[in-house]
Design an enzyme around this catalytic site. Sequence first.
Site, mmCIF file in Angstrom:
data_model
loop_
_atom_site.group_PDB
_atom_site.id
_atom_site.type_symbol
_atom_site.label_atom_id
_atom_site.label_comp_id
_atom_site.label_asym_id
_atom_site.label_seq_id
_atom_site.Cartn_x
_atom_site.Cartn_y
_atom_site.Cartn_z
ATOM 1 N N CYS A 112 2.187 10.582 4.722
ATOM 2 C CA CYS A 112 2.828 10.918 3.423
ATOM 3 C C CYS A 112 3.703 9.603 2.975
ATOM 4 C CB CYS A 112 3.379 12.110 3.597
ATOM 5 S SG CYS A 112 4.140 12.838 1.818
ATOM 6 N N LEU A 113 3.133 8.820 2.415
ATOM 7 C CA LEU A 113 3.898 7.655 1.791
ATOM 8 C C LEU A 113 3.821 7.339 0.281
ATOM 9 C CD1 LEU A 113 5.961 5.322 2.575
ATOM 10 C CD2 LEU A 113 4.008 3.973 3.310
#
Length: 183
Positions: A112-113
């Site tokens: 999750c970036l």
Amino acid sequence: MIRLFKVKEKQRELAENANGGAPTKKQSPGELRLHKDISELNLPKSCAITFPNGKDNLMNFEVSIRPDEGYYFCGTFLFSFQVSPVYPHEAPKVKCKTKVYHPNIDLEGNVCLNILREDWKPVLNINTIIYGLYHLFTEPNYEDPLNHEAAAVLRDNPKMFESNVRRAMSGGYVGQTFFPRCV
């Protein structure tokens, strides 16, 4: 006009055959941009890039990150990158190959970036992504989690989170989940 292109193509083929070389594969714009990005990499000392399929396959590579500060100090984390031929108009697909107890990386390795999702822009590059991944280890974010349990522990009890990270990195269980050693 069409005949002119056929003549030029025939001349190119004859020139390649005369040189004894096989016809060269034309690179996609994504390959050209990726080649430029890789040649301009400016990685921190704690990061390294490898090409497990050889330098001829730049579109698939791995990056190892060994944070030198924070909760994940001295761990080694391996990420695989798959780059699309339409790069940079589409972000690379990045997976964490190391099983890690982290609020922004789930147990399947999804990351999750924001710059790999909704905030991706073609002006960003591989260097930016690697620095973003490095930042996830120095400053994990509990506000945008993939691993909700780890995020809740980080938010509510940072000392317990640190203990869980150490246990996971040493090769142990956190709850019902076993994590292989990565230090």
